[in-house]
Design an enzyme around this catalytic site. Structure first.
Site, PDB file in Angstrom:
ATOM      1  N   SER A  49      88.548 -35.536  42.352  1.00 21.84           N
ATOM      2  CA  SER A  49      87.947 -36.347  41.292  1.00 21.84           C
ATOM      3  C   SER A  49      88.463 -35.814  39.954  1.00 21.84           C
ATOM      4  O   SER A  49      89.014 -34.712  39.896  1.00 21.84           O
ATOM      5  CB  SER A  49      86.422 -36.223  41.345  1.00 21.84           C
ATOM      6  OG  SER A  49      86.060 -34.888  41.035  1.00 21.84           O
ATOM      7  N   ASP A  84      90.663 -39.363  43.151  1.00 19.29           N
ATOM      8  CA  ASP A  84      89.456 -40.110  43.536  1.00 19.29           C
ATOM      9  C   ASP A  84      88.824 -40.732  42.286  1.00 19.29           C
ATOM     10  O   ASP A  84      88.595 -40.031  41.298  1.00 19.29           O
ATOM     11  CB  ASP A  84      88.487 -39.110  44.205  1.00 19.29           C
ATOM     12  CG  ASP A  84      87.306 -39.780  44.869  1.00 19.29           C
ATOM     13  OD1 ASP A  84      87.438 -40.944  45.295  1.00 19.29           O
ATOM     14  OD2 ASP A  84      86.244 -39.125  44.979  1.00 19.29           O
ATOM     15  N   GLU A 135      89.342 -50.690  43.631  1.00 16.20           N
ATOM     16  CA  GLU A 135      87.923 -50.868  43.975  1.00 16.20           C
ATOM     17  C   GLU A 135      87.341 -52.151  43.412  1.00 16.20           C
ATOM     18  O   GLU A 135      87.606 -52.543  42.282  1.00 16.20           O
ATOM     19  CB  GLU A 135      87.095 -49.678  43.461  1.00 16.20           C
ATOM     20  CG  GLU A 135      85.599 -49.878  43.725  1.00 16.20           C
ATOM     21  CD  GLU A 135      84.734 -48.672  43.392  1.00 16.20           C
ATOM     22  OE1 GLU A 135      85.222 -47.536  43.521  1.00 16.20           O
ATOM     23  OE2 GLU A 135      83.574 -48.879  43.011  1.00 16.20           O
ATOM     24  N   ASN A 229      85.408 -41.515  52.845  1.00 16.19           N
ATOM     25  CA  ASN A 229      85.361 -40.410  51.883  1.00 16.19           C
ATOM     26  C   ASN A 229      84.126 -39.544  52.093  1.00 16.19           C
ATOM     27  O   ASN A 229      83.009 -40.064  52.139  1.00 16.19           O
ATOM     28  CB  ASN A 229      85.294 -40.968  50.455  1.00 16.19           C
ATOM     29  CG  ASN A 229      86.559 -41.671  50.042  1.00 16.19           C
ATOM     30  OD1 ASN A 229      87.478 -41.848  50.829  1.00 16.19           O
ATOM     31  ND2 ASN A 229      86.605 -42.082  48.789  1.00 16.19           N
TER      32      ASN A 229
HETATM   33  P1  13P Z   1      79.782 -38.449  49.276  1.00 13.47           P
HETATM   34  O1  13P Z   1      79.691 -37.358  48.270  1.00 13.47           O
HETATM   35  O2  13P Z   1      78.543 -39.252  49.369  1.00 13.47           O
HETATM   36  O3  13P Z   1      80.246 -37.947  50.600  1.00 13.47           O
HETATM   37  O4  13P Z   1      80.889 -39.477  48.736  1.00 13.47           O
HETATM   38  C1  13P Z   1      82.222 -39.080  48.602  1.00 13.47           C
HETATM   39  C2  13P Z   1      83.052 -40.143  47.980  1.00 13.47           C
HETATM   40  O5  13P Z   1      82.879 -41.317  48.213  1.00 13.47           O
HETATM   41  C3  13P Z   1      84.123 -39.728  47.065  1.00 13.47           C
HETATM   42  O6  13P Z   1      84.743 -40.816  46.478  1.00 13.47           O
END
Ligand code: 13P
Length: 287
Positions: A49, A84, A135, A229
């Site tokens: 991220s 991400d 997305e 994910n």
């Molecule tokens: P979680 O933290 O709920 O597993 O989600 C991860 C995610 O979707 C990262 O984009």
């Protein structure tokens, strides 16, 4: 060598399994995910991220660390390094830094603008052989203590974005990031089915993999999800194992304070969680 995620997800969609994206936070995380993928002969996607990228001292540091590990740990399974939920600017920074895959999250823009920006990135990524995730429909989650419910994507908008030449599509189907609240209504399979009917071969991405019951995960894979994910679940297992170590006073015995000892139980816990997920997703042995 890092690879784009396009090929591994095409294979996953055709083979009716999903490849896990595991978000990384530091060296221990990265090493745990890579070794588990190798031990289970599974393709894998490392998610970064913007916040985690900043925490790890920037995207170039991440690229250097991951490339170094691929070589030194002799990782031969397919590995993609993926941004991400990238903003428009972060996408360009990661392309420049050497990521092999990016997600442009334009879901908060009006659909026309999401389409315009995604279209531009399709061109840039294609030239560089980088895979691109887009997305549609927001994915809920906790912000300032308030848990926003995920909004379901409009299948027609999904089709419009899928047709731009992206490699895989994240569509909101009632999924949220982080822990699911007690009163969560579950995934909307009706929405997922409608999206897959319109988008056909396009691999679909399920965000918020933490805490979704196994039967729902399997049904989602049956309906075209090829990438799942997972972030919070590894954080929870790392924290629990580290807490246990400290609560048992092990950091105060001998050289138990050495970070290589202190972080070892958490490292093993991440490996265990990643392995469990790979088994449920069906990616074991698919490298
Ligand atoms: P979680 O933290 O709920 O597993 O989600 C991860 C995610 O979707 C990262 O984009």
């Amino acid at each position: 060598m890092l690879v784009s995620a396009a090929e591994m997800l095409k294979k996953a969609k055709a083979g009716h399994y999903a490849v896990g994206q595991f978000n990384i936070n530091n060296l221990e995380w990265t090493k745990a995910v890579l070794l588990t993928a190798q031990e289970n002969n599974s393709p894998v996607i490392l998610g970064v991220s913007e916040g985690a990228g900043k925490y790890m001292a920037g995207y170039k540091t991440v690229v250097g660390m991951v490339n170094g590990m691929l070589e030194e740990l002799k990782i031969t399974v397919p590995v993609a390094l993926h941004l991400d939920h990238g903003s428009y600017d972060a996408c360009y920074k990661c392309i420049e830094a050497g990521f092999s895959s990016i997600m442009f999250d334009g879901s908060h823009y009006p659909i026309e603008e999401n389409i315009e920006k995604t279209k531009e990135l399709v061109k840039v990524c294609a030239e560089k052989g980088i895979s691109l995730e887009a997305e549609v429909g927001s994915i809920g989650g906790e912000e300032d203590g308030v848990i926003g419910m995920g909004e379901c994507a409009d299948p027609k908008e999904c089709k419009a974005i899928a047709d731009l030449g992206i490699d895989f599509l994240a569509a909101g189907i009632g999924n949220i990031h982080g822990k699911y609240p007690e009163n969560w209504a579950g995934l909307s399979f009706e929405t997922l089915d409608a999206i897959q009917q319109l988008t056909g071969e396009m691999p679909l991405v399920l965000h918020g993999g933490t805490g979704i019951p196994t039967d729902m995960i399997k049904k989602a894979i049956d309906l075209g999800v090829s990438k799942i994910n997972v972030n919070t679940e590894c954080q929870l297992s790392f924290a629990a194992a580290t807490r246990k170590y400290v609560e048992e006073g092990k950091d105060q015995q001998g050289k138990g304070y050495d970070p290589r000892k202190l972080l070892a139980p958490g490292f093993e816990a991440i490996k265990e969680t990643v392995k469990e997920k790979m088994e449920i997703f069906g990616s074991v042995g698919k490298a």
